[in-house]
Motif scaffolding. Structure first.
Motif, PDB file in Angstrom:
ATOM      1  N   LEU A 443       0.833  -1.212   0.000  1.00 47.89           N
ATOM      2  CA  LEU A 443       0.000   0.000   0.000  1.00 47.89           C
ATOM      3  C   LEU A 443       0.863   1.256   0.000  1.00 47.89           C
ATOM      4  CD1 LEU A 443      -2.672  -1.290   2.508  1.00 47.89           C
ATOM      5  CD2 LEU A 443      -3.183  -0.474   0.188  1.00 47.89           C
ATOM      6  N   ALA A 444       1.984   1.216   0.709  1.00 47.32           N
ATOM      7  CA  ALA A 444       2.877   2.376   0.729  1.00 47.32           C
ATOM      8  C   ALA A 444       3.456   2.637  -0.661  1.00 47.32           C
ATOM      9  CB  ALA A 444       3.989   2.150   1.749  1.00 47.32           C
ATOM     10  N   GLN A 445       3.954   1.573  -1.306  1.00 51.31           N
ATOM     11  CA  GLN A 445       4.482   1.736  -2.670  1.00 51.31           C
ATOM     12  C   GLN A 445       3.415   2.250  -3.620  1.00 51.31           C
ATOM     13  OE1 GLN A 445       6.138  -2.477  -2.798  1.00 51.31           O
ATOM     14  NE2 GLN A 445       7.583  -1.444  -4.137  1.00 51.31           N
ATOM     15  N   ALA A 446       2.253   1.606  -3.584  1.00 46.26           N
ATOM     16  CA  ALA A 446       1.192   1.951  -4.525  1.00 46.26           C
ATOM     17  C   ALA A 446       0.599   3.315  -4.220  1.00 46.26           C
ATOM     18  CB  ALA A 446       0.095   0.896  -4.470  1.00 46.26           C
ATOM     19  N   GLY A 447       0.534   3.672  -2.947  1.00 49.59           N
ATOM     20  CA  GLY A 447      -0.045   4.964  -2.592  1.00 49.59           C
ATOM     21  C   GLY A 447       0.657   6.112  -3.290  1.00 49.59           C
ATOM     22  N   ARG A 448       1.976   6.008  -3.396  1.00 55.90           N
ATOM     23  CA  ARG A 448       2.743   7.062  -4.090  1.00 55.90           C
ATOM     24  C   ARG A 448       2.800   6.820  -5.593  1.00 55.90           C
ATOM     25  NH1 ARG A 448       2.260  11.546  -1.647  1.00 55.90           N
ATOM     26  NH2 ARG A 448       3.009  11.500   0.494  1.00 55.90           N
ATOM     27  N   ALA A 449       3.124   5.604  -6.006  1.00 58.36           N
ATOM     28  CA  ALA A 449       3.304   5.348  -7.437  1.00 58.36           C
ATOM     29  C   ALA A 449       2.010   5.556  -8.215  1.00 58.36           C
ATOM     30  CB  ALA A 449       3.818   3.928  -7.649  1.00 58.36           C
ATOM     31  N   LEU A 450       0.871   5.274  -7.589  1.00 60.75           N
ATOM     32  CA  LEU A 450      -0.415   5.405  -8.266  1.00 60.75           C
ATOM     33  C   LEU A 450      -1.174   6.648  -7.814  1.00 60.75           C
ATOM     34  CD1 LEU A 450      -1.607   1.680  -7.992  1.00 60.75           C
ATOM     35  CD2 LEU A 450      -0.153   2.738  -9.736  1.00 60.75           C
ATOM     36  N   ALA A 451      -0.531   7.468  -6.959  1.00 64.80           N
ATOM     37  CA  ALA A 451      -1.156   8.693  -6.450  1.00 64.80           C
ATOM     38  C   ALA A 451      -2.530   8.391  -5.836  1.00 64.80           C
ATOM     39  CB  ALA A 451      -1.270   9.753  -7.543  1.00 64.80           C
ATOM     40  N   GLU A 452      -2.544   7.438  -4.901  1.00 66.39           N
ATOM     41  CA  GLU A 452      -3.775   7.015  -4.224  1.00 66.39           C
ATOM     42  C   GLU A 452      -3.642   7.296  -2.722  1.00 66.39           C
ATOM     43  OE1 GLU A 452      -6.681   5.828  -4.955  1.00 66.39           O
ATOM     44  OE2 GLU A 452      -6.607   4.913  -6.942  1.00 66.39           O
ATOM     45  N   PRO A 453      -4.048   8.473  -2.268  1.00 70.88           N
ATOM     46  CA  PRO A 453      -3.901   8.795  -0.838  1.00 70.88           C
ATOM     47  C   PRO A 453      -4.589   7.801   0.087  1.00 70.88           C
ATOM     48  CG  PRO A 453      -4.454  10.764  -2.108  1.00 70.88           C
ATOM     49  CD  PRO A 453      -4.584   9.605  -3.043  1.00 70.88           C
ATOM     50  N   ARG A 454      -5.703   7.191  -0.353  1.00 75.58           N
ATOM     51  CA  ARG A 454      -6.407   6.264   0.536  1.00 75.58           C
ATOM     52  C   ARG A 454      -5.551   5.045   0.843  1.00 75.58           C
ATOM     53  NH1 ARG A 454     -10.498   2.244  -2.202  1.00 75.58           N
ATOM     54  NH2 ARG A 454      -9.473   1.868  -4.213  1.00 75.58           N
ATOM     55  N   PHE A 455      -4.685   4.660  -0.064  1.00 69.96           N
ATOM     56  CA  PHE A 455      -3.796   3.534   0.220  1.00 69.96           C
ATOM     57  C   PHE A 455      -2.830   3.892   1.353  1.00 69.96           C
ATOM     58  CE2 PHE A 455      -4.043   1.679  -4.381  1.00 69.96           C
ATOM     59  CZ  PHE A 455      -5.329   1.250  -4.128  1.00 69.96           C
ATOM     60  N   LEU A 456      -2.307   5.119   1.316  1.00 64.92           N
ATOM     61  CA  LEU A 456      -1.390   5.548   2.370  1.00 64.92           C
ATOM     62  C   LEU A 456      -2.111   5.664   3.706  1.00 64.92           C
ATOM     63  CD1 LEU A 456       0.579   8.303   0.425  1.00 64.92           C
ATOM     64  CD2 LEU A 456       1.327   5.975   0.922  1.00 64.92           C
ATOM     65  N   GLU A 457      -3.313   6.204   3.691  1.00 66.10           N
ATOM     66  CA  GLU A 457      -4.079   6.340   4.934  1.00 66.10           C
ATOM     67  C   GLU A 457      -4.384   4.970   5.529  1.00 66.10           C
ATOM     68  OE1 GLU A 457      -7.455   8.483   3.532  1.00 66.10           O
ATOM     69  OE2 GLU A 457      -6.286  10.279   3.070  1.00 66.10           O
ATOM     70  N   THR A 458      -4.748   4.021   4.683  1.00 56.99           N
ATOM     71  CA  THR A 458      -5.046   2.669   5.163  1.00 56.99           C
ATOM     72  C   THR A 458      -3.800   2.006   5.741  1.00 56.99           C
ATOM     73  OG1 THR A 458      -6.782   2.438   3.498  1.00 56.99           O
ATOM     74  CG2 THR A 458      -5.962   0.421   4.492  1.00 56.99           C
ATOM     75  N   ALA A 459      -2.674   2.174   5.058  1.00 59.73           N
ATOM     76  CA  ALA A 459      -1.417   1.583   5.547  1.00 59.73           C
ATOM     77  C   ALA A 459      -1.033   2.168   6.903  1.00 59.73           C
ATOM     78  CB  ALA A 459      -0.306   1.815   4.528  1.00 59.73           C
ATOM     79  N   GLU A 460      -1.200   3.470   7.057  1.00 63.25           N
ATOM     80  CA  GLU A 460      -0.842   4.099   8.328  1.00 63.25           C
ATOM     81  C   GLU A 460      -1.754   3.625   9.466  1.00 63.25           C
ATOM     82  OE1 GLU A 460       1.400   8.149   7.826  1.00 63.25           O
ATOM     83  OE2 GLU A 460      -0.631   8.385   7.047  1.00 63.25           O
ATOM     84  N   LYS A 461      -3.037   3.453   9.171  1.00 63.66           N
ATOM     85  CA  LYS A 461      -3.964   2.976  10.206  1.00 63.66           C
ATOM     86  C   LYS A 461      -3.620   1.552  10.629  1.00 63.66           C
ATOM     87  CE  LYS A 461      -8.923   2.719  11.257  1.00 63.66           C
ATOM     88  NZ  LYS A 461     -10.300   2.914  10.730  1.00 63.66           N
TER      89      LYS A 461
END
Length: 707
Positions: A443-461
């Motif tokens: 999710l961290a990789q994809a959150g940035r590479a695909l510009a998907e903030p929800r992936f980063l938020e989910t990974a952090e939670k």
């Protein structure tokens, strides 16, 4: 037997009184809580009972989503006559292999040594001291298909224990000695060649030789995705420009994404394909497969810019978010293959159902594209798949490809809504730290590479949940969580996967907590698991209960080897923090597996990923924020837009710059020039002049290359 999935939600299905498994949290153990078998969980009570009554142990190991585990339960463990034999002559212990991979490793090695094969359910007979002397996998309820019936096996073992005790004990001693010798053999460095890029080249050639040029993947049916090997080939391309390596990886990823192993309606991948062309899977879905494959698709997108890889990664992680995420943040383990007692029933369609739901015109277009026919392509039903790209179907239909794709997207959404009204497969909702670590990294990789903030938020939670709820007061990890209970000592892969996930989450967000926690866990992992004498790591920690052997996890299986993932996590963390001690320990872990890299590279993909990083010139991208958060986010997205497997990213949000400078030497005395986002690009211990401002940073990162 090879595994497929069955529903975990069966506790209480029988009318028998609850046995000792009723107090467990594992869905797999709860499946058996109302069997007439007097099951015990693994533990001191059961082991002492076997010694006190001088009875052998029958150990049954499986997991909630295992199809043949469910079959053996229904046929044998719910059979009162068979249960009477088991209860009269054995102390019966049930183990969830996902909760106790340490026990599964030891006794699977024993079964494989005895029979030449292994799988689940695993059925092993032990002395009261826990030493194995006979074993197998699935046994039918009566003699059939060349297999002895389970009652015959039970009574034969009982008679042998009564009449030939000395022989059995001698056999058990010899098997235990074999297991210990095998564990010891993995502890020495041996005469392996020095670490060099020749090992990487050799591995890539071996993988390409085994590549299926027609259908993608490696070898014949049954066919597994091998995400670690695909990522090795992508790195070979990045390092050397090897076009064959790139083709083998991307061709395989494309074939899998169009095959039936991929869920074209809901996203996500099944465990493996029963055929060579990715059509007919065992329909179970595992968190780890989807995390590892999502990372591979993200990297393929970074390496090639091919949009289809981004779509597959996005949909795969979307599946994890939609179906496998607990409201409190962490990720569940598995979804079954079976529903209503039938494998795949939830996922397959008849042509009539498609036409009824979509109507004749849309239905025919969908059926032509997704291989839906009156006869069916699997057991008279249809597994949705794309035998050819959508653009080719558009040509046959005389349609514009983009218009057809838009129509098909609407049709998929309609069918998904209808499928959602079916009885869904069972779900194992326990949380496993290692698998969650893999998902956080993806999710961290994809959150940035695909510009998907929800992936980063989910990974952090998810990361916050694991750190808050699955650690002891002295900082050690627990392995599993279910129903508010966290328990069992963490294993090596729990630490290694979470350290890697936290490190990558820091790289994607700049959150100081993630990096600081990764460092803390790395120090615990080294103290608990390291083999200081021979290099590498044991699978169980120094604080773990004493078992027959203390093994090393050097070989990739469906998940990365614990040793390879530990090496990967440490060398990456060391590159960010400047901790040379961690880099040295990580290198020693690679050296401990060097013989495997030489002789069986396809079993050492994760270790090869660590080696690839170790041997590359160190590359560090420090991205320091100014006051504009949007500038900072855009620069981070740009840093992940290219495939840079040999680089680490050190982001410094404005509010955390001072705290991070204490953790990351690269960020010391690195200001944001003129209060704009600033890039410090350092390679081989030399830094280029800083570049400030959005346009300059984006241009510099765009020219960073794909290697």
């Amino acid at each position: 037997m090879s595994s497929s999935h069955a529903s975990p939600d069966r506790a209480g299905a029988s009318e028998h009184p609850a046995n000792r498994l009723a107090g467990e949290t594992s869905p797999y153990l709860l499946q058996h809580a109302h069997n007439p078998v007097e099951w015990h969980p693994w533990g001191h009570e059961a082991l002492e009972l076997a010694k006190a009554e001088d009875r052998p142990i029958f150990l049954s190991i499986g997991y909630s989503a295992c199809h043949w585990c469910h079959v053996m339960e229904r046929e044998s463990f719910e059979n009162p006559d068979i249960a009477r034999i088991m209860n009269a002559h054995f102390v019966n212990i049930k183990v969830d292999r996902e909760e106790r991979p340490d026990l599964d490793q030891i006794y699977m090695n024993a079964v494989q040594a005895m029979t030449g094969q292994g799988g689940w359910p695993m059925s092993v007979f032990l002395t009261p001291e826990g030493e194995p002397f006979f074993g197998g996998t699935y046994f039918p309820p009566s003699d059939s298909r060349g297999m002895p019936g389970f009652p015959r096996v039970l009574l034969s073992v009982h008679r042998a224990w009564a009449e030939r005790r000395g022989e059995i004990r001698q056999s058990a001693v010899e098997m235990t000695s074999h297991l210990r010798n095998a564990a010891d053999a993995g502890r020495g460095k041996g005469e392996a060649s020095p670490l060099s890029t020749a090992l990487l080249d050799h591995a890539a050639k071996a993988l390409i030789r085994n590549f299926d040029a027609r259908h993608g993947g490696f070898g014949q049916a049954p066919k597994f995705p091998h995400p670690m090997d695909l990522r090795v080939l992508l790195r070979q391309f990045a390092r050397t420009g090897d076009a064959q390596a790139l083709h083998a990886a991307t061709f395989t990823l494309g074939k899998m994404a169009r095959g039936g192993i991929y869920d074209h309606l809901g996203g996500g991948f099944a465990r493996y394909s029963t055929d060579e062309r990715w059509l007919a899977p065992h329909f179970e879905k595992m968190l780890y497969d989807n995390a590892l494959l999502a990372s591979a698709y993200v990297e393929a997108f970074q390496a090639t810019g091919e949009a289809s890889f981004a779509r597959t990664a996005r949909a795969t992680l979307g599946y994890v978010l939609d179906r496998m995420t607990d409201p409190d943040g962490p990720f569940y383990s598995t979804e079954d293959a079976d529903s209503e007692g039938e494998e795949g029933k939830y996922y397959v369609w008849s042509l009539g159902e498609i036409l009824e739901v979509l109507g004749v015109d849309l239905g025919r277009n969908f059926a032509l594209t997704y291989d839906v026919s009156p006869a069916g392509n699997w057991e008279r039903k249809n597994i949705l798949n794309l035998p050819r790209p959508i653009a080719e179907s558009a040509k046959d239909l005389g349609r514009d490809a983009d218009e057809l794709e838009a129509e098909l997207a609407e049709s998929r959404a309609t069918l998904l809504a209808v499928r959602g009204r079916r009885i869904a497969p069972g779900k194992d909702t326990k949380v496993l730290v290692a698998w969650n670590g893999l998902a956080i990294a993806a999710l961290a990789q994809a959150g940035r590479a695909l510009a998907e903030p929800r992936f980063l938020e989910t990974a952090e939670k998810a990361a916050a949940f694991l750190l808050d709820r699955l650690r002891t007061s002295d900082g050690r990890l627990l392995h599993t969580y279910k129903d508010g209970i966290a328990k069992l000592n963490g294993y090596l892969d729990d630490y290694a996967c979470l350290i890697d996930g936290l490190t990558r989450l820091f790289e994607a967000t700049g959150g100081p907590r993630w990096l600081a926690s990764a460092v803390e866990l790395a120090d615990v992992m080294v103290a608990e698991f390291r083999d200081a004498g021979h290099g590498g790591f044991y699978y169980t920690g120094a604080s773990h209960e004493t078992l027959l052997t203390r093994q090393k996890d050097l070989f990739d299986d469906a998940t990365p080897s614990g040793n390879g993932m530990a090496a990967t996590a440490l060398v990456r963390l060391a590159a960010l923090t400047g901790r040379e001690d961690l880099a040295t320990i990580g290198r020693q872990a690679v050296e401990a597996a060097a013989k495997i890299l030489e002789g069986a590279p396809s079993a050492g993909g994760q270790t090869l990923i660590a080696l690839d990083f170790l041997l590359a010139p160190p590359r560090e991208l420090a991205i320091v924020a100014g006051s504009d958060r949007r500038e900072f986010a855009a620069a981070l997205d740009a840093a992940f837009a290219r495939f840079l497997p040999h680089a680490v990213v050190a982001p410094a949000p404005a509010e955390d710059r001072e705290a991070l400078a204490k953790l990351v030497p690269l960020l010391e005395a690195r200001p944001a020039v003129d209060d704009h986002v600033t890039l410090y690009d350092c390679e081989n211990f030399t830094c280029r002049a800083p570049v400030a401002g959005t346009s300059g940073v984006l241009a510099a990162l765009a020219g960073a290359g794909r290697g």
